[in-house]
Scaffold this motif. Structure first.
Motif, PDB file in Angstrom:
ATOM      1  N   HIS A  85     -21.874  10.182   3.625  1.00 24.94           N
ATOM      2  CA  HIS A  85     -22.692  11.470   3.719  1.00 24.94           C
ATOM      3  C   HIS A  85     -22.299  12.043   2.336  1.00 24.94           C
ATOM      4  N   GLY A  86     -21.727  11.340   1.341  1.00 28.24           N
ATOM      5  CA  GLY A  86     -21.701  11.820   0.052  1.00 28.24           C
ATOM      6  C   GLY A  86     -20.298  12.174  -0.652  1.00 28.24           C
ATOM      7  N   LEU A  87     -19.375  11.881   0.221  1.00 32.72           N
ATOM      8  CA  LEU A  87     -18.040  12.024  -0.324  1.00 32.72           C
ATOM      9  C   LEU A  87     -17.738  10.692  -1.412  1.00 32.72           C
ATOM     10  N   ASN A  88     -17.252  11.127  -2.642  1.00 29.46           N
ATOM     11  CA  ASN A  88     -16.728   9.836  -3.414  1.00 29.46           C
ATOM     12  C   ASN A  88     -15.484   9.414  -3.311  1.00 29.46           C
ATOM     13  N   LEU A  89     -15.131   8.173  -2.859  1.00 29.99           N
ATOM     14  CA  LEU A  89     -13.671   7.920  -2.457  1.00 29.99           C
ATOM     15  C   LEU A  89     -13.120   7.068  -3.830  1.00 29.99           C
ATOM     16  N   VAL A  90     -11.805   7.542  -3.977  1.00 28.94           N
ATOM     17  CA  VAL A  90     -11.213   6.822  -5.430  1.00 28.94           C
ATOM     18  C   VAL A  90      -9.947   6.504  -4.844  1.00 28.94           C
ATOM     19  N   GLY A  91      -9.225   5.766  -5.513  1.00 25.61           N
ATOM     20  CA  GLY A  91      -7.911   5.245  -5.221  1.00 25.61           C
ATOM     21  C   GLY A  91      -6.758   6.168  -5.428  1.00 25.61           C
ATOM     22  N   LEU A  92      -5.538   5.800  -5.518  1.00 28.68           N
ATOM     23  CA  LEU A  92      -4.349   6.751  -5.480  1.00 28.68           C
ATOM     24  C   LEU A  92      -4.377   7.112  -7.057  1.00 28.68           C
ATOM     25  N   THR A  93      -4.153   8.533  -7.124  1.00 30.65           N
ATOM     26  CA  THR A  93      -4.174   9.017  -8.612  1.00 30.65           C
ATOM     27  C   THR A  93      -2.804   9.018  -9.149  1.00 30.65           C
ATOM     28  N   GLU A  94      -3.102   8.239 -10.254  1.00 35.58           N
ATOM     29  CA  GLU A  94      -2.118   7.823 -11.219  1.00 35.58           C
ATOM     30  C   GLU A  94      -1.595   8.337 -12.359  1.00 35.58           C
ATOM     31  N   SER A  95      -2.662   9.029 -13.250  1.00 34.52           N
ATOM     32  CA  SER A  95      -2.161   9.729 -14.146  1.00 34.52           C
ATOM     33  C   SER A  95      -3.167  10.455 -14.664  1.00 34.52           C
ATOM     34  N   LEU A 153      -8.072   1.036  -3.793  1.00 30.72           N
ATOM     35  CA  LEU A 153      -8.947   1.620  -2.776  1.00 30.72           C
ATOM     36  C   LEU A 153      -9.058   0.660  -1.536  1.00 30.72           C
ATOM     37  N   VAL A 154      -9.657  -0.534  -1.872  1.00 34.89           N
ATOM     38  CA  VAL A 154     -10.059  -1.343  -1.094  1.00 34.89           C
ATOM     39  C   VAL A 154      -8.777  -1.795  -0.184  1.00 34.89           C
ATOM     40  N   ASP A 155      -7.771  -2.095  -0.581  1.00 31.97           N
ATOM     41  CA  ASP A 155      -6.598  -2.441   0.019  1.00 31.97           C
ATOM     42  C   ASP A 155      -6.393  -1.330   1.121  1.00 31.97           C
ATOM     43  N   ASN A 156      -6.114  -0.026   0.488  1.00 26.66           N
ATOM     44  CA  ASN A 156      -5.840   1.184   1.374  1.00 26.66           C
ATOM     45  C   ASN A 156      -6.766   1.334   2.387  1.00 26.66           C
ATOM     46  N   LEU A 157      -8.048   1.234   2.355  1.00 29.10           N
ATOM     47  CA  LEU A 157      -9.129   1.018   3.426  1.00 29.10           C
ATOM     48  C   LEU A 157      -8.762   0.053   4.477  1.00 29.10           C
ATOM     49  N   GLU A 183     -20.888   2.590  -2.258  1.00 32.33           N
ATOM     50  CA  GLU A 183     -20.799   2.039  -3.799  1.00 32.33           C
ATOM     51  C   GLU A 183     -19.606   2.370  -4.344  1.00 32.33           C
ATOM     52  N   CYS A 184     -19.007   3.432  -3.748  1.00 35.93           N
ATOM     53  CA  CYS A 184     -17.881   3.845  -4.446  1.00 35.93           C
ATOM     54  C   CYS A 184     -16.460   3.027  -4.067  1.00 35.93           C
ATOM     55  N   VAL A 185     -16.808   1.988  -3.001  1.00 38.97           N
ATOM     56  CA  VAL A 185     -15.898   1.284  -2.518  1.00 38.97           C
ATOM     57  C   VAL A 185     -16.123  -0.408  -3.223  1.00 38.97           C
ATOM     58  N   THR A 186     -17.337  -0.760  -3.280  1.00 36.43           N
ATOM     59  CA  THR A 186     -17.758  -2.069  -3.944  1.00 36.43           C
ATOM     60  C   THR A 186     -17.520  -1.811  -5.405  1.00 36.43           C
TER      61      THR A 186
END
Length: 436
Positions: free
Chosen positions: A256-266, A278-282, A321-324
């Motif tokens: 639906h348009g939300l951009n997924l990213v991994g854990l915020t590091e810095s 991100l892939v591992d967390n999902l 796309e944001c996961v691949t």
């Protein structure tokens, strides 16, 4: 005793769901008590939540045994204002001795005599016991990595109310538990460009085979788990009652348009970096989701239940796309990000509690709420006695246990030895020689 000092057997600090539950059980056991609340009853539900929040559990589940939600479908999810009204009505129903607008400033153990001296904004109280029912969500936590000097609008999820309060521009939501996920979804639906930072999480189905996940955790005995599984101590849960109750599916949100990213590091010079996880967390969230479906299927088969099949529950959305091709760095200015919402949890503050009840990290030391400091009790903590402690009904049962322990201690204090009993016995005249 100083003039104007109030004396009470048990003082309860806080009149949220924990304090109201505590009052009910103490009253049933005849324990004289007083509940102090710095604001209004269940104030956190009214003012420390966003406007559209509803309870995460259905109305039949997220309540106390003695009162149902008025004019609400048992399978629906109560809006936050109705939850607050519910606790006010419950307090009135049980005639809870609550004083609002009173701030507890300090609790100190008495020396050479029983009990505690409590300093409040309305005077001094002497109490034999103190129940700390202030809960675990007291002070919003924004991590030290938060960027400085970039002119960004940065707020905690506790300060978020609605999309209209935010300036124009994209939003980065850090934290994908229940709060972060619901806020990110609401902002995306409002037309915002949203980046959601996803860490480790549990992702239960909202419902499966015509039963809510709260029901499944109940019959499977999961609510009674007494300790979190090793390595899962900081794992959030992504579940929501919003929009009538739907399973949180991060891939669907991305569709639906939300951009997924991994854990915020810095953050560095306006560039935020995300972990490549991100892939591992999902995948771990999916594993948690499927394990509950499998356990539910096995339970149905084992008990011969006639519950409808739910093949859609196992259908998955393709990786977006944001996961691949995960985003590992984001220039906030170039991406148009003007707001960061930190859905990063809360910390407790017991600085007012001057007693020996904490470990070296400042966390309460207790067994099912009974503190290592005699006469001090804690109520409303996550995993206080079991997994269900975080839910409304769970805190009610924890309160019952603590009230029972208080009643037991009161019984010990009424003990009189044989000499005392003989001295207190009424004198009976010897009438055997009368009329002789």
């Amino acid at each position: 005793m100083t003039a104007g000092t109030t004396e009470i057997d048990t003082l309860v600090v806080g009149a949220g769901q924990a304090g109201v539950a505590m009052s009910e059980h103490l009253s049933k056991l005849g324990v004289p008590h007083l509940v102090l609340e710095r604001n209004r009853i269940a104030e956190a539900w009214r003012t420390n939540r966003w406007d559209s929040l509803v309870a995460n559990g259905p109305a039949w589940h997220d309540r106390f045994p003695g009162l149902a939600f008025d004019q609400l479908n048992p399978d629906s999810f109560a809006p936050k204002e109705q939850v607050a009204d519910y606790f006010e009505a419950y307090a009135k129903q049980i005639n809870a001795p609550i004083r609002t607008g009173v701030d507890v400033k300090q609790v100190v153990r008495n020396v050479g005599r029983p009990g505690f001296t409590i300093e409040t904004s309305e005077g001094v109280i002497q109490a034999n016991r103190v129940v700390v029912a202030t809960g675990a969500f007291q002070h919003p936590v924004i991590p030290a990595i938060a960027p400085q000097g970039l002119g960004l609008n940065q707020i905690h999820s506790a300060q978020y109310r609605n999309p209209e309060q935010l300036p124009e521009g994209a939003v980065l939501v850090v934290g994908a538990g229940s709060s972060g996920t619901q806020i990110a979804d609401e902002l995306q639906r409002a037309g915002k460009t949203v980046y959601l930072s996803v860490g480790q999480h549990d992702r239960p189905p909202r419902a499966y085979r015509n039963r809510d996940f709260c029901w499944w955790l109940g019959v499977l005995g999961e609510w009674d788990a007494v300790a979190m599984k090793p390595g899962r101590e900081h794992v959030t849960i992504a579940v929501s009652g919003a929009h009538g109750g739907r399973t949180v599916d991060f891939r669907e949100l991305a569709q639906h348009g939300l951009n997924l990213v991994g854990l915020t590091e810095s953050f560095d010079n306006g560039v935020v970096r995300f972990r490549e996880d991100l892939v591992d967390n999902l995948a771990r969230g999916d594993e948690n989701y499927l394990s509950l479906l499998n356990a539910a299927d096995a339970y149905i088969e084992r008990n011969g239940l006639d519950l409808p099949l739910d093949p859609q529950a196992r259908q998955t959305f393709p990786d977006p796309e944001c996961v691949t091709h995960p985003i590992l760095e984001l220039d906030l200015a170039k991406a148009g990000v003007t707001t960061i919402i930190w859905a990063t949890g809360f910390a407790t503050d017991y600085s007012w509690l001057k007693v020996d009840a904490f470990d070296t990290n400042g966390k309460p030391q207790h067994q099912r709420g009974v503190s290592t400091e005699a006469g001090i009790y804690f109520l409303g903590l996550p995993w206080q006695s079991r997994r269900g402690s975080s839910f409304i009904w769970g805190v009610w049962h924890d309160a019952k246990y603590i009230a029972d322990q208080i009643a037991i201690q009161r019984q010990y204090l009424t003990y009189r030895d044989a000499d005392q009993r003989q001295a207190d016995a009424p004198t009976v005249p010897n009438t055997s020689a009368i009329g002789a």
